[in-house]
Motif scaffolding. Structure first.
Motif, mmCIF file in Angstrom:
data_model
loop_
_atom_site.group_PDB
_atom_site.id
_atom_site.type_symbol
_atom_site.label_atom_id
_atom_site.label_comp_id
_atom_site.label_asym_id
_atom_site.label_seq_id
_atom_site.Cartn_x
_atom_site.Cartn_y
_atom_site.Cartn_z
ATOM 1 N N UNK A 130 0.645 44.305 -13.418
ATOM 2 C CA UNK A 130 0.247 44.256 -15.014
ATOM 3 C C UNK A 130 0.973 42.361 -15.011
ATOM 4 N N UNK A 131 1.646 42.401 -14.037
ATOM 5 C CA UNK A 131 1.948 40.872 -13.693
ATOM 6 C C UNK A 131 0.387 40.245 -13.434
ATOM 7 N N UNK A 132 0.537 38.507 -14.087
ATOM 8 C CA UNK A 132 -0.268 37.897 -14.211
ATOM 9 C C UNK A 132 -0.511 37.683 -12.366
ATOM 10 N N UNK A 133 0.384 37.216 -11.355
ATOM 11 C CA UNK A 133 0.836 36.383 -10.731
ATOM 12 C C UNK A 133 0.664 37.616 -9.214
ATOM 13 N N UNK A 134 0.470 38.737 -9.986
ATOM 14 C CA UNK A 134 0.008 39.956 -8.625
ATOM 15 C C UNK A 134 -1.186 40.641 -8.580
ATOM 16 N N UNK A 135 -1.757 41.258 -7.689
ATOM 17 C CA UNK A 135 -2.694 42.361 -7.791
ATOM 18 C C UNK A 135 -2.732 43.320 -6.288
ATOM 19 N N UNK B 44 1.128 52.205 -0.873
ATOM 20 C CA UNK B 44 0.192 51.365 -2.074
ATOM 21 C C UNK B 44 0.691 49.759 -1.697
ATOM 22 N N UNK B 45 0.148 48.401 -2.305
ATOM 23 C CA UNK B 45 0.839 47.272 -2.460
ATOM 24 C C UNK B 45 -0.019 46.648 -3.654
ATOM 25 N N UNK B 46 1.010 45.658 -3.703
ATOM 26 C CA UNK B 46 0.943 44.542 -4.383
ATOM 27 C C UNK B 46 1.256 42.678 -3.937
ATOM 28 N N UNK B 47 0.209 41.801 -4.522
ATOM 29 C CA UNK B 47 0.137 40.231 -3.206
ATOM 30 C C UNK B 47 0.376 39.894 -4.489
ATOM 31 N N UNK B 48 0.310 38.792 -4.418
ATOM 32 C CA UNK B 48 0.292 37.561 -4.780
ATOM 33 C C UNK B 48 -1.304 36.284 -4.328
ATOM 34 N N UNK B 49 -1.158 35.557 -4.250
ATOM 35 C CA UNK B 49 -2.284 34.260 -3.933
ATOM 36 C C UNK B 49 -2.352 33.967 -2.356
ATOM 37 N N UNK B 50 -0.272 34.357 -2.277
ATOM 38 C CA UNK B 50 0.678 33.174 -1.102
ATOM 39 C C UNK B 50 0.851 34.552 -0.487
ATOM 40 N N UNK B 51 0.302 36.055 -1.002
ATOM 41 C CA UNK B 51 0.337 37.239 0.696
ATOM 42 C C UNK B 51 0.947 38.127 -0.131
ATOM 43 N N UNK B 52 1.314 39.312 0.716
ATOM 44 C CA UNK B 52 1.891 39.962 0.091
ATOM 45 C C UNK B 52 3.154 40.768 -0.141
ATOM 46 N N UNK B 53 3.619 41.282 -1.416
ATOM 47 C CA UNK B 53 5.043 41.046 -1.889
ATOM 48 C C UNK B 53 5.363 42.411 -1.591
ATOM 49 N N UNK C 78 7.756 32.874 -2.403
ATOM 50 C CA UNK C 78 6.735 32.491 -1.448
ATOM 51 C C UNK C 78 5.871 30.383 -2.283
ATOM 52 N N UNK C 79 6.210 30.541 -2.869
ATOM 53 C CA UNK C 79 5.674 29.031 -3.589
ATOM 54 C C UNK C 79 6.732 28.126 -3.196
ATOM 55 N N UNK C 80 8.375 28.359 -3.164
ATOM 56 C CA UNK C 80 9.261 26.980 -2.696
ATOM 57 C C UNK C 80 9.597 27.205 -1.006
ATOM 58 N N UNK C 81 8.769 28.176 -0.355
ATOM 59 C CA UNK C 81 9.716 27.901 0.783
ATOM 60 C C UNK C 81 8.417 28.893 2.083
#
Length: 131
Positions: A13-18, A28-37, A101-104
């Motif tokens: 449900x987090x907006x930054x994850x899919x 199963x996995x969740x990822x952000x725009x920068x990659x897998x989390x 992922x965003x900072x580094x």
């Protein structure tokens, strides 16, 4: 509902994850725009990609948790979900992973290598004091 299912449902449900298919092909996995989390490999084990720098930065905090396992040289940590507090820890560390992922970001020429599940059953709780 298992702890892993509950955590996955919350993260979905987090907006930054899919939701995503894990690159390792297991679970199963969740990822952000920068990659897998995170990769949910079983009803108890979750691999979380913190990045190398975040693992080093938070080594002191990670060292004391029996719920966290680290594979030396991996940017992934494995969490064992045995109690509701472990789910809370996972959600907190996912926030850390998103920021990391965003900072580094990983260098463009460095591929993200699998997850700890791909490293077999040989992972052990590491002494992170030297990181």
């Amino acid at each position: 509902m298992t702890l892993a299912s509950r955590a996955f449902a919350q993260l979905a449900t987090w907006p930054d994850l899919r939701q995503a298919v894990p690159s390792c092909g297991l679970g199963r996995a969740v990822r952000s725009a920068q990659g897998e989390i995170a990769h949910f490999h079983s009803e108890r084990d979750v691999d979380l990609r913190l990045t190398d720098r975040a693992v080093r930065r938070f080594a002191k905090d990670l060292r004391g948790s029996d719920a966290i396992r680290v594979v030396p040289g991996s940017q992934w940590v494995t969490l064992r979900l045995d109690a509701a507090s472990d789910v809370d820890l996972l959600l907190t560390l996912v926030s850390v992973a998103l920021q990391a992922q965003q900072l580094w970001p990983d260098p463009a020429d460095r591929a993200v290598v699998g997850c700890n599940d791909q490293r077999g059953a040989g992972f052990v709780k590491a002494d992170l004091g030297g990181l």
